[in-house]
Design a protein around this motif. Structure first.
Motif, PDB file in Angstrom:
ATOM      1  N   UNK A  31       0.839  -1.196   0.000  1.00 53.85           N
ATOM      2  CA  UNK A  31       0.000   0.000   0.000  1.00 53.85           C
ATOM      3  C   UNK A  31       0.872   1.243   0.000  1.00 53.85           C
ATOM      4  N   UNK A  32       0.271   2.354  -0.454  1.00 55.84           N
ATOM      5  CA  UNK A  32       0.949   3.643  -0.460  1.00 55.84           C
ATOM      6  C   UNK A  32      -0.101   4.738  -0.338  1.00 55.84           C
ATOM      7  N   UNK A  33       0.328   5.999  -0.459  1.00 59.93           N
ATOM      8  CA  UNK A  33      -0.563   7.140  -0.269  1.00 59.93           C
ATOM      9  C   UNK A  33      -0.573   8.039  -1.497  1.00 59.93           C
ATOM     10  N   UNK A  34      -1.641   8.808  -1.635  1.00 53.06           N
ATOM     11  CA  UNK A  34      -1.734   9.834  -2.677  1.00 53.06           C
ATOM     12  C   UNK A  34      -2.513  11.011  -2.124  1.00 53.06           C
ATOM     13  N   UNK A  35      -2.219  12.186  -2.666  1.00 52.84           N
ATOM     14  CA  UNK A  35      -2.879  13.425  -2.252  1.00 52.84           C
ATOM     15  C   UNK A  35      -3.355  14.175  -3.492  1.00 52.84           C
ATOM     16  N   UNK A  36      -4.175  15.217  -3.313  1.00 57.42           N
ATOM     17  CA  UNK A  36      -4.584  16.020  -4.479  1.00 57.42           C
ATOM     18  C   UNK A  36      -3.372  16.641  -5.170  1.00 57.42           C
ATOM     19  N   UNK A  37      -3.401  16.618  -6.490  1.00 56.43           N
ATOM     20  CA  UNK A  37      -2.321  17.213  -7.285  1.00 56.43           C
ATOM     21  C   UNK A  37      -2.631  18.679  -7.519  1.00 56.43           C
ATOM     22  N   UNK A  38      -1.694  19.556  -7.187  1.00 62.41           N
ATOM     23  CA  UNK A  38      -1.882  20.981  -7.415  1.00 62.41           C
ATOM     24  C   UNK A  38      -1.620  21.310  -8.884  1.00 62.41           C
ATOM     25  N   UNK A  39      -2.385  22.232  -9.468  1.00 63.03           N
ATOM     26  CA  UNK A  39      -2.254  22.523 -10.904  1.00 63.03           C
ATOM     27  C   UNK A  39      -0.829  22.837 -11.335  1.00 63.03           C
ATOM     28  N   UNK A  40      -0.077  23.556 -10.504  1.00 61.31           N
ATOM     29  CA  UNK A  40       1.279  23.933 -10.874  1.00 61.31           C
ATOM     30  C   UNK A  40       2.248  22.745 -10.844  1.00 61.31           C
ATOM     31  N   UNK A  41       1.788  21.598 -10.343  1.00 60.25           N
ATOM     32  CA  UNK A  41       2.649  20.418 -10.252  1.00 60.25           C
ATOM     33  C   UNK A  41       2.509  19.470 -11.441  1.00 60.25           C
ATOM     34  N   UNK A  59       5.936  10.112 -14.002  1.00 58.75           N
ATOM     35  CA  UNK A  59       6.422  11.480 -13.857  1.00 58.75           C
ATOM     36  C   UNK A  59       5.717  12.410 -14.839  1.00 58.75           C
ATOM     37  N   UNK A  60       5.039  11.833 -15.812  1.00 57.32           N
ATOM     38  CA  UNK A  60       4.271  12.612 -16.786  1.00 57.32           C
ATOM     39  C   UNK A  60       2.928  13.021 -16.181  1.00 57.32           C
ATOM     40  N   UNK A  61       2.271  14.047 -16.743  1.00 56.94           N
ATOM     41  CA  UNK A  61       0.969  14.494 -16.219  1.00 56.94           C
ATOM     42  C   UNK A  61      -0.159  13.548 -16.615  1.00 56.94           C
ATOM     43  N   UNK A  62      -0.461  12.585 -15.742  1.00 61.78           N
ATOM     44  CA  UNK A  62      -1.569  11.664 -15.978  1.00 61.78           C
ATOM     45  C   UNK A  62      -2.643  11.880 -14.923  1.00 61.78           C
ATOM     46  N   UNK A  63      -3.931  11.690 -15.257  1.00 63.56           N
ATOM     47  CA  UNK A  63      -4.452  11.412 -16.593  1.00 63.56           C
ATOM     48  C   UNK A  63      -4.484  12.674 -17.444  1.00 63.56           C
ATOM     49  N   UNK A  64      -4.539  12.493 -18.756  1.00 64.97           N
ATOM     50  CA  UNK A  64      -4.738  13.639 -19.637  1.00 64.97           C
ATOM     51  C   UNK A  64      -6.175  14.110 -19.462  1.00 64.97           C
ATOM     52  N   UNK A  65      -6.364  15.389 -19.192  1.00 65.50           N
ATOM     53  CA  UNK A  65      -7.684  15.907 -18.839  1.00 65.50           C
ATOM     54  C   UNK A  65      -8.388  16.471 -20.079  1.00 65.50           C
ATOM     55  N   UNK A  66      -9.456  15.779 -20.518  1.00 59.40           N
ATOM     56  CA  UNK A  66     -10.297  16.281 -21.605  1.00 59.40           C
ATOM     57  C   UNK A  66     -11.707  16.583 -21.106  1.00 59.40           C
TER      58      UNK A  66
END
Length: 244
Positions: free
Chosen positions: A119-129, A151-158
């Motif tokens: 298991x691991x953790x995740x948090x909200x991604x800030x737009x500038x990140x 390291x790429x911006x996933x998911x691609x937001x459409x």
């Protein structure tokens, strides 16, 4: 809980022993880890006699491990071999002197589900990140298991739908899975992205991802170190507000 630590660092040599408000960084991390509720033991796993001495001088427990350990995960696996009663291992990075105990407690709760092996953790991604390759992103399935880390911006937001998430690099393992994981060979995507957790996914193992608001402040560079020193000395952001 195991805190792997080594003196060798490409960007900041001797990092665990760097002084932060009068104490070595590894001692600061150990002090935060000791505040986690429900943890039976906190070990620092290291190949450095100087790091071990600093931890023991502060009242902590240090385990010497091989200098040939390729990663912190390998160091954790080696460290717990001498403790046969351990069932779940939490891996806390040795460069997080502002570790949030509540985030670790959240991670530990994942193992209340007997099907969870890692298991691991995740948090909200800030737009500038989004475009920052040093902020790892994660996408999950409907059960809360990781589909991919990048390291790429996933998911691609459409359109609207999935919330972009940033990975928080704390890990938990069932003991038997940690031993298995340490023996798995590196995988193509792991080597491409330089993300060790992809090894588990590529070999077909699930990683449960729990939500946190904790935004970690790791020390990787001299600039990071000065920022954390300022926080401890009260001339920057307070430690409590830095943990969200």
């Amino acid at each position: 809980m195991v805190i792997p630590a080594r003196e060798r660092s490409e960007r900041l040599p001797g990092k665990p022993l760097a002084e932060i408000a009068g104490k070595p960084m590894i001692v600061r991390v150990w002090e935060r880890a000791k505040r986690v509720r429900g943890i039976d033991r906190v070990l620092v796993a290291t190949d450095s006699a100087r790091i071990a001495e600093a931890v023991r001088a502060a009242g902590g427990e240090a385990v010497m491990t091989s200098p040939d350990c390729a990663s912190g995960t390998d160091r954790c696996a080696e460290a717990v071999r001498g403790f046969p009663g351990v069932e779940v291992v939490i891996n806390v990075q040795g460069d997080e002197p502002l570790l949030d105990p509540e985030a670790v407690e959240t991670l530990a709760r994942a193992f209340e589900d007997p099907s969870v092996r890692m298991a691991t953790l995740a948090r909200p991604l800030h737009p500038e990140e989004r475009e920052n390759p040093n902020v790892v992103k994660v996408v999950c399935d409907l059960r809360g298991n990781a589909l991919y880390f990048s390291r790429a911006p996933i998911p691609f937001v459409r359109g609207s739908g999935a919330e972009p998430l940033a990975h928080v690099g704390l890990y938990g393992y069932r003991r038997d899975f940690l031993e298995l994981f340490a023996e798995l060979p590196p995988t193509p995507l792991e080597l491409t992205e330089r993300l060790e957790q992809l090894r588990a996914l590529e070999h077909g193992h699930a990683i449960r991802v729990l939500r946190t608001e904790y935004r970690s402040i790791g020390v990787d560079t001299p600039e990071d170190l000065e920022r954390v020193r300022a926080i401890f000395l009260g001339s920057g952001v307070s430690p409590s507000s830095a943990l969200v």
